[in-house]
Scaffold this active site. Structure first.
Site, PDB file in Angstrom:
ATOM      1  N   HIS A 105       0.777  -1.086  -0.098  1.00 28.97           N
ATOM      2  CA  HIS A 105       0.120   0.021   0.118  1.00 28.97           C
ATOM      3  C   HIS A 105       0.793   1.220   0.059  1.00 28.97           C
ATOM      4  O   HIS A 105       2.026   1.240   0.461  1.00 28.97           O
ATOM      5  CB  HIS A 105      -0.886   0.011   1.232  1.00 28.97           C
ATOM      6  CG  HIS A 105      -0.541   0.007   2.599  1.00 28.97           C
ATOM      7  ND1 HIS A 105       0.510  -0.960   3.362  1.00 28.97           N
ATOM      8  CD2 HIS A 105      -0.151   1.105   3.521  1.00 28.97           C
ATOM      9  CE1 HIS A 105       0.751  -0.862   4.224  1.00 28.97           C
ATOM     10  NE2 HIS A 105       0.364   0.394   4.643  1.00 28.97           N
ATOM     11  N   HIS A 107       0.872   5.340   1.020  1.00 23.78           N
ATOM     12  CA  HIS A 107       0.131   6.528   1.543  1.00 23.78           C
ATOM     13  C   HIS A 107       0.339   7.739   0.799  1.00 23.78           C
ATOM     14  O   HIS A 107       1.312   8.150   0.246  1.00 23.78           O
ATOM     15  CB  HIS A 107       0.982   6.690   2.868  1.00 23.78           C
ATOM     16  CG  HIS A 107       0.790   5.714   4.049  1.00 23.78           C
ATOM     17  ND1 HIS A 107       0.010   5.644   5.097  1.00 23.78           N
ATOM     18  CD2 HIS A 107       1.583   4.513   3.991  1.00 23.78           C
ATOM     19  CE1 HIS A 107      -0.095   4.625   5.907  1.00 23.78           C
ATOM     20  NE2 HIS A 107       1.250   3.872   5.137  1.00 23.78           N
TER      21      HIS A 107
END
Length: 141
Positions: A105, A107
Site C-alpha cells: 500500500h 500512503h
C-alpha cells in the site's frame, strides 16, 4: 524478494473482501483507494493493488505499474481537494522499515508548509469526518 508469505487475513485483504468497512474513494479492476482511518493529516488516503502482494519487494511489476498510475491520480485529487502545498507519498517494506500491514500500500498525504504530520497514533478518526474527506476527494476525481 521477501521470504515471508502473504497473509490472506491481513486487514487490507479483509477490506478488499468487504469484511471490514472503508471509505472508498476510487476503485478499478486492479486497485482500490480509501481513507486512512488513522490519518496523519486530513485527506490521508491509502492506495493498494487488489492482487495479493506483501509489499514492493514481492509485487508483480505489472501490478506495480498499474498501482503507481492510481497513486498519481489520487495524489493530484488530494492536492486539489485539500488545497495542499504538496503531497507526501510513502510506502514501507518489512517491519524494520515501518511496515505494519503486510499488503502492499501507498500512503498519499496532503502537506502544508510549516505543518508537521501527526503521528500514526492508533486513534481512529470520526467516520463522519472521513466520509466528508472522501467526498471532497471524489469530487476532484
Amino acid at each position: 524478494m521477501t521470504s515471508a508469505s502473504y497473509d490472506n487475513n491481513n486487514i487490507f485483504a479483509k477490506i478488499l473482501r468487504g469484511e471490514i468497512p472503508s471509505h472508498r474513494i476510487y476503485e478499478d479492476n486492479d486497485t482500490i483507494a480509501f481513507m486512512d482511518v488513522m490519518p496523519q493529516a486530513p485527506g490521508h488516503v491509502l492506495v493498494l493493488p487488489k492482487a495479493p502482494s506483501r509489499n514492493l519487494l514481492d509485487a508483480d511489476p505489472v501490478v506495480l505499474a498499474k498501482t503507481i498510475l492510481v497513486v498519481q491520480k489520487i495524489a493530484n485529487a488530494v492536492k486539489e481537494a485539500f488545497d495542499a502545498d504538496g503531497v507526501f507519498v510513502c510506502q514501507f517494506n518489512e517491519p524494520a522499515a515501518g511496515q505494519t500491514v503486510f499488503h502492499l500500500h501507498f500512503h498519499v498525504i496532503p502537506r502544508y508548509e510549516g505543518t508537521a504530520l501527526r503521528p500514526h497514533s492508533g486513534r481512529m478518526e470520526d467516520n463522519a469526518v472521513l466520509a466528508a474527506h472522501a467526498e471532497k476527494i471524489m469530487a476532484e476525481l
